[in-house]
Write a protein that holds these residues in place. Structure first.
Motif, PDB file in Angstrom:
ATOM      1  N   HIS A  78       0.842  -1.178   0.176  1.00  0.00           N
ATOM      2  CA  HIS A  78       0.038   0.107  -0.143  1.00  0.00           C
ATOM      3  C   HIS A  78       0.873   1.148  -0.066  1.00  0.00           C
ATOM      4  N   TRP A 126      -2.445  -7.861  -6.519  1.00  0.00           N
ATOM      5  CA  TRP A 126      -1.969  -6.882  -6.886  1.00  0.00           C
ATOM      6  C   TRP A 126      -1.329  -7.034  -8.352  1.00  0.00           C
ATOM      7  N   ASP A 160      -3.492  -1.994  -7.092  1.00  0.00           N
ATOM      8  CA  ASP A 160      -4.177  -2.755  -6.062  1.00  0.00           C
ATOM      9  C   ASP A 160      -5.709  -3.289  -6.689  1.00  0.00           C
ATOM     10  N   HIS A 164     -11.399  -3.871  -1.917  1.00  0.00           N
ATOM     11  CA  HIS A 164     -11.746  -2.647  -0.945  1.00  0.00           C
ATOM     12  C   HIS A 164     -10.919  -1.524  -1.821  1.00  0.00           C
TER      13      HIS A 164
HETATM   14 MN   MN3 Z   1      -5.656  -2.407  -0.714  1.00  0.00          MN
END
Ligand code: MN3
Length: 206
Positions: A78, A126, A160, A164
């Motif tokens: 992240h 990812w 990502d 979410h």
């Molecule tokens: Mn994430």
């Protein structure tokens, strides 16, 4: 030294409809922050207090400690992802542009390949643009897996593709999220910097 949640390199409302402030509230403020807390809670037991984040990721991977690996890898992934995004539209230039044209034909062909890889990635993970030797490659890794744990995989850009990352703004439409992000929100200056092979350091801490 415990790990910290890094600040976002832009305002939460800087991306307009591409990524909403609410997504940043949850994705950065809740999800990323939770990984920081989960990793910090495990450092003592793993005997890794004071280790750098990249070292924790590699040691946890070697030890088969998937709980610590997942939390620490997600901190790094992240931290790298936020830096891959830019609210100002950019274009690849210089050496990066030449390498993209050499290895993919054009920027549009690279984006199509990234979109295909990320849209086709089953479940969480990812998408990556990496430097493999002297060659640019598009690939993806599952769940929390990260180039930090793979020798010879030098990270340049990540997307990502966990739900979410896009569910608030795009619901289940992962391809729409990818289309908007890839066309309008990539920090190509950051991607170009990572051609020096030091991408891992740019999201490291500790
Ligand atoms: Mn994430």
């Amino acid at each position: 030294m415990a790990f910290a949640l890094p600040d976002l390199p832009y305002a939460k409302d800087a991306f307009g409809d591409i990524i909403s402030a609410e997504t940043f509230d949850y994705h950065h403020g809740k999800h990323h922050n939770a990984y920081v807390n989960q990793a910090n809670d495990q450092l003592g037991e793993a005997g890794l207090e004071g280790a750098k984040l990249s070292e924790v990721i590699r040691k946890a991977s070697e030890a088969g400690n998937s709980k610590l690996f997942n939390a620490s890898a997600q901190i790094w992934n992240h931290s790298f992802y936020w830096q891959c995004l830019s609210p100002e539209q950019q274009e690849p230039s210089g050496k990066l542009k030449e390498m993209i044209e050499r290895d993919f034909g054009s920027k549009d062909e690279l984006l199509a390949k990234l979109k295909q890889e990320c849209a086709g990635h089953f479940a969480s993970g990812w998408g990556w643009l990496v430097l493999d030797g002297e060659t640019l490659k598009v690939t993806s890794l599952h769940d929390a897996d990260t180039p930090v744990a793979h020798d010879g995989m030098k990270p340049l850009l990540t997307i990502d593709v966990w739900e979410h990352a896009y569910y608030i703004d795009y619901r289940n439409a992962r391809p729409d999220y990818l289309e908007a992000l890839l066309k309008k929100a990539i920090n190509w200056e950051f991607v170009a910097q990572n051609l020096d092979g030091k991408g891992v350091e740019r999201a490291d801490q500790g």
